[in-house]
Design a protein around this motif. Sequence first.
Motif, mmCIF file in Angstrom:
data_model
loop_
_atom_site.group_PDB
_atom_site.id
_atom_site.type_symbol
_atom_site.label_atom_id
_atom_site.label_comp_id
_atom_site.label_asym_id
_atom_site.label_seq_id
_atom_site.Cartn_x
_atom_site.Cartn_y
_atom_site.Cartn_z
ATOM 1 N N TYR A 1 -4.946 16.647 8.622
ATOM 2 C CA TYR A 1 -4.604 16.596 7.199
ATOM 3 C C TYR A 1 -5.297 15.399 6.557
ATOM 4 O O TYR A 1 -5.827 14.535 7.239
ATOM 5 N N SER A 2 -5.255 15.344 5.253
ATOM 6 C CA SER A 2 -6.028 14.347 4.509
ATOM 7 C C SER A 2 -5.156 13.375 3.728
ATOM 8 O O SER A 2 -4.124 13.764 3.168
ATOM 9 N N MET A 3 -5.604 12.128 3.652
ATOM 10 C CA MET A 3 -5.064 11.176 2.695
ATOM 11 C C MET A 3 -5.789 11.504 1.398
ATOM 12 O O MET A 3 -7.016 11.456 1.342
ATOM 13 N N ILE A 4 -5.052 11.875 0.367
ATOM 14 C CA ILE A 4 -5.696 12.318 -0.868
ATOM 15 C C ILE A 4 -5.740 11.235 -1.944
ATOM 16 O O ILE A 4 -6.520 11.339 -2.886
ATOM 17 N N SER A 5 -4.910 10.215 -1.798
ATOM 18 C CA SER A 5 -5.009 9.061 -2.694
ATOM 19 C C SER A 5 -4.317 7.883 -2.039
ATOM 20 O O SER A 5 -3.451 8.053 -1.169
ATOM 21 N N PHE A 6 -4.722 6.694 -2.450
ATOM 22 C CA PHE A 6 -4.011 5.498 -2.000
ATOM 23 C C PHE A 6 -4.162 4.411 -3.049
ATOM 24 O O PHE A 6 -5.147 4.347 -3.777
ATOM 25 N N GLY A 7 -3.113 3.596 -3.135
ATOM 26 C CA GLY A 7 -3.093 2.480 -4.069
ATOM 27 C C GLY A 7 -2.641 1.228 -3.355
ATOM 28 O O GLY A 7 -1.887 1.304 -2.382
ATOM 29 N N ALA A 8 -3.097 0.093 -3.838
ATOM 30 C CA ALA A 8 -2.731 -1.193 -3.248
ATOM 31 C C ALA A 8 -2.523 -2.213 -4.353
ATOM 32 O O ALA A 8 -3.207 -2.182 -5.379
ATOM 33 N N VAL B 1 0.840 -1.190 0.000
ATOM 34 C CA VAL B 1 0.000 0.000 0.000
ATOM 35 C C VAL B 1 0.879 1.244 0.000
ATOM 36 O O VAL B 1 1.866 1.324 0.740
ATOM 37 N N ASP B 2 0.513 2.197 -0.843
ATOM 38 C CA ASP B 2 1.169 3.499 -0.849
ATOM 39 C C ASP B 2 0.082 4.563 -0.768
ATOM 40 O O ASP B 2 -0.943 4.442 -1.431
ATOM 41 N N ILE B 3 0.327 5.565 0.068
ATOM 42 C CA ILE B 3 -0.651 6.649 0.184
ATOM 43 C C ILE B 3 0.025 7.979 -0.143
ATOM 44 O O ILE B 3 1.237 8.125 -0.016
ATOM 45 N N GLU B 4 -0.777 8.915 -0.583
ATOM 46 C CA GLU B 4 -0.335 10.296 -0.761
ATOM 47 C C GLU B 4 -1.210 11.146 0.156
ATOM 48 O O GLU B 4 -2.417 10.913 0.277
ATOM 49 N N ALA B 5 -0.596 12.103 0.829
ATOM 50 C CA ALA B 5 -1.305 12.929 1.799
ATOM 51 C C ALA B 5 -0.938 14.390 1.603
ATOM 52 O O ALA B 5 0.071 14.714 0.985
ATOM 53 N N ASP B 6 -1.774 15.271 2.162
ATOM 54 C CA ASP B 6 -1.501 16.705 2.041
ATOM 55 C C ASP B 6 -0.935 17.297 3.332
ATOM 56 O O ASP B 6 -0.958 18.493 3.543
ATOM 57 N N GLY B 7 -0.403 16.432 4.196
ATOM 58 C CA GLY B 7 0.224 16.868 5.433
ATOM 59 C C GLY B 7 0.825 15.691 6.169
ATOM 60 O O GLY B 7 0.751 14.556 5.699
ATOM 61 N N ARG C 1 -12.097 -2.252 1.993
ATOM 62 C CA ARG C 1 -12.276 -3.404 2.885
ATOM 63 C C ARG C 1 -12.789 -4.615 2.104
ATOM 64 O O ARG C 1 -12.304 -5.735 2.276
ATOM 65 N N THR C 2 -13.779 -4.382 1.250
ATOM 66 C CA THR C 2 -14.347 -5.468 0.440
ATOM 67 C C THR C 2 -13.280 -6.055 -0.474
ATOM 68 O O THR C 2 -13.137 -7.283 -0.580
ATOM 69 N N TRP C 3 -12.506 -5.202 -1.132
ATOM 70 C CA TRP C 3 -11.445 -5.665 -2.035
ATOM 71 C C TRP C 3 -10.416 -6.499 -1.272
ATOM 72 O O TRP C 3 -10.026 -7.582 -1.731
ATOM 73 N N VAL C 4 -9.975 -6.006 -0.111
ATOM 74 C CA VAL C 4 -8.974 -6.746 0.688
ATOM 75 C C VAL C 4 -9.516 -8.122 1.047
ATOM 76 O O VAL C 4 -8.810 -9.130 0.914
ATOM 77 N N ARG C 5 -10.753 -8.190 1.485
ATOM 78 C CA ARG C 5 -11.333 -9.483 1.873
ATOM 79 C C ARG C 5 -11.444 -10.432 0.674
ATOM 80 O O ARG C 5 -11.235 -11.644 0.810
ATOM 81 N N GLU C 6 -11.768 -9.890 -0.489
ATOM 82 C CA GLU C 6 -11.879 -10.734 -1.686
ATOM 83 C C GLU C 6 -10.523 -11.295 -2.099
ATOM 84 O O GLU C 6 -10.395 -12.491 -2.359
ATOM 85 N N VAL C 7 -9.498 -10.435 -2.179
ATOM 86 C CA VAL C 7 -8.195 -10.911 -2.658
ATOM 87 C C VAL C 7 -7.480 -11.784 -1.632
ATOM 88 O O VAL C 7 -6.612 -12.574 -1.994
ATOM 89 N N THR D 1 -5.202 -4.980 -8.085
ATOM 90 C CA THR D 1 -4.868 -3.640 -7.593
ATOM 91 C C THR D 1 -6.125 -2.877 -7.185
ATOM 92 O O THR D 1 -7.243 -3.231 -7.584
ATOM 93 N N PHE D 2 -5.900 -1.824 -6.413
ATOM 94 C CA PHE D 2 -6.980 -0.946 -5.954
ATOM 95 C C PHE D 2 -6.424 0.465 -5.918
ATOM 96 O O PHE D 2 -5.292 0.676 -5.473
ATOM 97 N N TYR D 3 -7.238 1.445 -6.360
ATOM 98 C CA TYR D 3 -6.791 2.840 -6.332
ATOM 99 C C TYR D 3 -7.985 3.764 -6.142
ATOM 100 O O TYR D 3 -9.030 3.555 -6.774
#
Length: 195
Positions: A26-33, A14-20, A95-101, A53-55
Amino acid sequence: MAARTARPSLYISVDIEADGPIPGPYSMISFGAAVAGRQDGGSYTAADPEAHTFYRELRPISEVFVPEALAVSGLDRDRLVREGADPDAAMAEFRTWVREVSAGAQPVMCGYPASFDWTFLYWYLMRFGGESPFGHSGCLDMKTLYATKARVPLRAAVKGRMPRELLSRRPHTHHALDDAVEQAELMSNLMLWQP
């Protein structure tokens, strides 16, 4: 008494991008898995990191942001305010994606380094939905994994000092999905590495 057999682990980069620097103010503005691979007993099987993958790009949760942090991702905050996914919906979908994979296995989040990404991911999972498919500690730090296998101090566990065969050939773009896929390759290389 018979020993309990542990369920296999499914490692999800998992990688996340945040604005702080911290979640909440501050906010998580995107995340990918990306699924990196599966460990069953002493055996690790690498996955194709592009196969599962998930984004998501997320709507910010506050008005506060650090311009320098926001600039890393290159995402447009005004666009995210208008078009970003609702955090409640995005975390439910994740959460649904993680449980499925991870069906039949225990999902484990992995990152390089995991500390920043895990802090945001876990906070968002708990704040928006109240549960984490990784539990409260299902996190593996690739930096620590490398330091342990290479027998180097943690501060020396940097990509620039790693053997070339461990590193992904993919570029590090600061797009959360690209970087999650890149890290998934690093994870598999580290798990299979015999220094």
